[in-house]
Scaffold this motif. Sequence first.
Motif, mmCIF file in Angstrom:
data_model
loop_
_atom_site.group_PDB
_atom_site.id
_atom_site.type_symbol
_atom_site.label_atom_id
_atom_site.label_comp_id
_atom_site.label_asym_id
_atom_site.label_seq_id
_atom_site.Cartn_x
_atom_site.Cartn_y
_atom_site.Cartn_z
ATOM 1 N N ARG A 67 43.072 2.890 18.858
ATOM 2 C CA ARG A 67 42.102 2.585 19.126
ATOM 3 C C ARG A 67 42.274 1.592 20.224
ATOM 4 N NH1 ARG A 67 37.666 6.244 22.257
ATOM 5 N NH2 ARG A 67 38.565 5.927 23.719
ATOM 6 N N ALA A 68 42.212 0.667 19.687
ATOM 7 C CA ALA A 68 41.900 -1.552 19.921
ATOM 8 C C ALA A 68 43.685 -1.046 19.932
ATOM 9 C CB ALA A 68 41.967 -1.934 18.684
ATOM 10 N N ALA A 96 55.085 -3.956 22.561
ATOM 11 C CA ALA A 96 55.815 -3.484 21.228
ATOM 12 C C ALA A 96 53.998 -3.340 21.072
ATOM 13 C CB ALA A 96 55.483 -5.137 21.175
ATOM 14 N N ALA A 97 53.104 -3.100 21.396
ATOM 15 C CA ALA A 97 51.835 -3.638 21.083
ATOM 16 C C ALA A 97 51.050 -2.492 20.809
ATOM 17 C CB ALA A 97 50.739 -4.313 22.216
ATOM 18 N N ALA A 98 51.521 -1.567 21.026
ATOM 19 C CA ALA A 98 51.823 0.603 20.264
ATOM 20 C C ALA A 98 52.110 0.548 20.340
ATOM 21 C CB ALA A 98 50.116 1.037 21.341
ATOM 22 N N SER A 145 48.088 8.741 20.044
ATOM 23 C CA SER A 145 47.050 10.243 19.495
ATOM 24 C C SER A 145 47.365 9.981 17.644
ATOM 25 C CB SER A 145 47.529 11.186 19.274
ATOM 26 O OG SER A 145 49.027 12.115 19.057
ATOM 27 N N VAL A 146 46.380 10.559 16.829
ATOM 28 C CA VAL A 146 46.001 9.533 15.357
ATOM 29 C C VAL A 146 45.986 10.948 15.108
ATOM 30 C CG1 VAL A 146 44.712 8.388 13.626
ATOM 31 C CG2 VAL A 146 44.797 7.412 15.918
ATOM 32 N N SER A 183 43.519 13.026 20.293
ATOM 33 C CA SER A 183 44.001 11.854 21.065
ATOM 34 C C SER A 183 43.279 11.143 22.395
ATOM 35 C CB SER A 183 45.014 12.621 22.022
ATOM 36 O OG SER A 183 45.210 13.654 21.245
ATOM 37 N N PHE A 184 43.893 9.969 22.401
ATOM 38 C CA PHE A 184 42.588 9.314 23.714
ATOM 39 C C PHE A 184 43.415 8.502 24.474
ATOM 40 C CE2 PHE A 184 43.774 7.100 19.687
ATOM 41 C CZ PHE A 184 44.041 6.209 19.651
#
Length: 109
Positions: free
Chosen positions: A30-31, A58-60, A81-82, A93-94
């Motif tokens: 999430r971060a 690149a960040a996520a 999602s994780v 999901s977020f």
Amino acid sequence: MATAELAACLPVLLLVLAVAVSAVSAVDARARAQDAAREAARAAGRGDVAAARRLGAAAAPGARLQLTVAGGYAVAVVRSSVRPLGGIVPAMSFAERAVAAVEPRAGAP
């Protein structure tokens, strides 16, 4: 005597550890999504949409980025999602959202 108690509670301790590791993993994802949204919104606000998409990816890694530039604002929404506990439980999901003001062009009156 102590061996029996350890044998009885060891699976519970392992389950608690697995849940804790999954929680940390979800917070980290999430971060990362929030960082990706912030960087993408700032780059889109500067007028560099290609860099915004590159920075967001690149960040996520694996997240979906949606950029909107309208009304003097650049809005970036990153959806991800994780799968906690290795996919044993349903995915979480977020969506993270960031907004940046569009900067005026250099040399504009």
